[in-house]
Design a protein around this motif. Structure first.
Motif, mmCIF file in Angstrom:
data_model
loop_
_atom_site.group_PDB
_atom_site.id
_atom_site.type_symbol
_atom_site.label_atom_id
_atom_site.label_comp_id
_atom_site.label_asym_id
_atom_site.label_seq_id
_atom_site.Cartn_x
_atom_site.Cartn_y
_atom_site.Cartn_z
ATOM 1 N N TYR A 459 -17.806 41.581 -23.629
ATOM 2 C CA TYR A 459 -16.509 41.384 -24.279
ATOM 3 C C TYR A 459 -16.554 41.647 -25.786
ATOM 4 O O TYR A 459 -15.513 41.629 -26.437
ATOM 5 N N ARG A 462 -14.673 44.895 -26.595
ATOM 6 C CA ARG A 462 -13.234 44.747 -26.318
ATOM 7 C C ARG A 462 -12.553 43.953 -27.427
ATOM 8 O O ARG A 462 -11.457 44.304 -27.868
ATOM 9 N N ARG A 493 -14.980 34.909 -16.655
ATOM 10 C CA ARG A 493 -14.400 36.239 -16.891
ATOM 11 C C ARG A 493 -12.873 36.160 -16.929
ATOM 12 O O ARG A 493 -12.230 36.763 -17.795
ATOM 13 N N GLN A 497 -10.721 37.108 -20.136
ATOM 14 C CA GLN A 497 -9.752 38.202 -20.055
ATOM 15 C C GLN A 497 -8.372 37.736 -20.506
ATOM 16 O O GLN A 497 -7.665 38.446 -21.222
ATOM 17 N N LYS A 501 -6.313 39.034 -23.695
ATOM 18 C CA LYS A 501 -4.991 39.610 -23.432
ATOM 19 C C LYS A 501 -3.915 38.978 -24.301
ATOM 20 O O LYS A 501 -2.992 39.649 -24.770
ATOM 21 N N HIS A 554 -1.249 44.309 -21.126
ATOM 22 C CA HIS A 554 -2.233 44.555 -20.073
ATOM 23 C C HIS A 554 -1.666 44.318 -18.682
ATOM 24 O O HIS A 554 -2.168 44.871 -17.704
#
Length: 597
Positions: A459, A462, A493, A497, A501, A554
């Motif tokens: 991550y 990202r 995860r 995420q 986001k 997303h």
């Protein structure tokens, strides 16, 4: 020349009439004495014997001649009677009112107020009307004996009289009075039994037709309070563990209301030990709620139970001097038994209704789920279909379409739609098989800090691309947890995420660990955003998405946090969320224990 006694025809007839009446009355007295000494009804005999044993006879002698008083006084005291003396009618009325003798020997001829007037006044008062009165009259006195009987006298004794005769007549009329009292008590008990039987039928009919537990309790308490003349009737129910008893309904007339109050069974071990064994009890105890304090009541408790167990107790409260009879205890037990049956029926009905409601809710959830799944599956397929048509047009109309920006965008749509479709199908399959998988998970001992540092490598790039800062805030002490690594990774995860986001640029995402006395917490914290209290209640629901809060667009399946919650449960952990001060905190909390692996 003098006239011989009885030579006057009128006087002779009167004397003969009196003799005949005396013989008839004597005959009647012997018959009633025989009946009293050999009663036909065993209950009456028992009641009479009990009365005679527990209450010694008290005789009031009323005579204006002191010698007569002393003679009778001495003789009757020797026979075990308690004797009261009065020399005139006024004194006799006062003594009878205050002392309530069992029988009165009353001289007929007295100055000022004669025996007939005294008798009339005695019979006119409620407190003295039932006391038997035997008139005393001298043999030489001419009196209207019929008038004495009409005024309520029960017998005549002629003076001077044999002491044994006086004793027999006194005993006869005392026995008759005791018999009347016994019959009155028996009739009262019989009427009470009939009333109780009618009450049980009435209560049974009312509560049998009701499937409302509150109405059942209200009916039983009210009817019992009225029929038994209770100060208060209470119905208390146990909790499932039978550790507390709560007054579920109360019908109170004079005592303070206690409805809704609970008390712990452990605080009254001797009391509830007997009740939990389904045995009724009666006791006198103070009412702490009453003012002034220290006032006591007599309590009768009858357990409410059936063949499936005990539900609670039915309490009746009275003044401390009013004892519950055996018949009343039986009535309370019968009503308690009917209450148990009715309560079970009402609860069964409520449970069945609840099941019907739950089934309807599940059907609605199923329908909503299928509609949402259909919509979610259709969305990426529609994108793929539209991209396909665009690709066909490009291939048909352009040379080297691969160099076209439109072509590259179409390829991107293909990839994104396929990824979204695959993610949705994976989430749905995981959701369907998660309960079965819970039985097959293999936990391992995981070094949480080392495991987190390896996971976040995925991550770092990202967060840099989104201009976000990823920070580790780990506890000082090493932390180990027992968990399935794959399930734990899926949980973290999904939370990371979501954090990536929904976190705006220049904001921070923090992975934090905390060690508490009873748990280990793994928290994902992101700043620059808040979740309202209303949304916090919904975010773990299937297909719920926070509206207009994804700055990076997303998208998502709406199943991620639902899976997080279910997966955490598989690891015997739980997830919570809080949001304030422009940040959101998701924490997975593991119980602090080491499992055998």
């Amino acid at each position: 020349m003098g006239t011989a006694p009885g030579s006057n025809p009128e006087e002779q007839n009167r004397e003969n009439e009196n003799k005949d009446r005396d013989r008839e009355f004597e005959k009647f007295s012997r018959a009633t004495h025989d009946f009293a000494s050999k009663p036909q009804d065993a209950e009456i005999a028992t009641t009479t014997a009990h009365w005679e044993q527990t209450k010694p006879g008290t005789i009031l002698i009323v005579d204006d001649t002191p010698d007569n008083l002393l003679v009778l006084f001495s003789y009757l005291e020797e026979q075990g009677f308690k004797v009261l003396l009065a020399e005139d009618g006024e004194t006799a009325l006062k003594i009878a009112q205050s002392k309530a003798p069992d029988l009165i020997l009353l001289d007929v001829l007295m100055p000022k107020m004669d025996g007939f007037e005294t008798c009339r006044r005695l019979k006119a008062k409620l407190a003295t009307k039932e006391i038997p009165v035997i008139f005393l009259t001298a043999l030489s006195e001419t009196v209207n004996k019929v008038q004495g009987f009409k005024l309520g006298g029960v017998d005549y004794i002629t003076k001077p009289s044999e002491q044994e005769e006086v004793l027999v007549r006194i005993q006869t009329h005392l026995n008759l009075r005791n018999m009347r009292r016994a019959l009155t008590i028996q009739n009262k008990e019989l009427q009470q039994a009939l009333d109780f039987e009618a009450l049980v039928r009435r209560v049974t009919d009312k509560i049998r037709d009701s499937l409302d537990e509150k109405q059942i309790l209200e009916t039983a308490a009210r009817e019992l309070a009225i029929v038994l003349d209770l100060s208060t009737c209470q119905i208390e129910l146990y909790n499932l563990e039978q550790t507390t008893a709560t007054i579920a309904y109360e019908h109170s007339i004079t005592l303070p209301e206690c409805q809704g109050r609970s008390r712990k069974i452990a605080d009254f071990p001797e009391l509830y030990q007997q009740l939990l064994q389904k045995s009724p009890l009666q006791l006198v105890e103070p009412i702490p709620e009453f003012n002034p304090q220290g006032i006591q009541v007599n309590r009768l408790a009858c357990p409410v139970f059936d063949d499936r167990g005990i539900l609670g107790n039915l309490w009746g409260l009275r003044p401390p001097t009013e004892v519950f009879t055996e018949l009343e205890v039986q009535l309370m037990q019968q009503v308690a038994s009917q209450c148990a049956i009715a309560i079970r029926q009402a609860r069964l009905y409520q449970a069945s209704n609840k099941q019907v409601e739950e089934l309807a809710k599940l059907n609605q959830l199923k329908d909503d789920f299928l509609k949402t799944v259909s919509h979610e599956l259709k969305a990426p397929m529609s994108s793929i279909q539209l991209a396909t048509e665009t690709m066909k047009t490009l291939l048909a109309t352009k040379q080297n379409p691969q160099k076209s920006a439109t072509f590259q965008r179409v390829l991107q749509i293909f990839h994104e739609s396929c990824d979204r479709q695959k993610q949705l199908v994976d989430d749905l399959l995981t959701l369907c098989y998660i309960d079965a998988k819970a039985k097959t998970i293999q936990p391992e001992l995981i070094d949480l800090h080392l495991w987190i540092q390896e996971l976040i490598q995925l991550y770092l790039q990202r967060t840099r691309n989104h201009q976000q800062q990823l920070v580790l805030d780990l506890a000082a002490e090493p932390l180990n947890i027992a968990a399935d690594p794959m399930i734990l990774e899926r949980i973290v995860r999904e939370l990371l995420q979501n954090a990536c986001k929904y976190t705006p640029a220049s904001q921070t995402i923090t992975i934090q660990t905390q060690a508490h006395e009873s748990e280990i917490a793994l928290c994902i914290i992101n700043t620059g955003v808040e979740i309202s209290a209303e949304e916090q209640k919904l975010i773990f629901d299937q297909f719920y998405r926070i509206p207009n809060n994804d700055p990076w667009e997303h998208g998502g399946t709406g199943l991620g946090l639902t899976l997080v919650k279910k997966l955490a449960t598989m690891l015997e952990a739980f997830v919570d969320v809080r949001s304030e001060n422009d940040q959101v905190v998701f924490c997975v909390r593991f119980p602090k224990k080491v499992k055998e692996l």
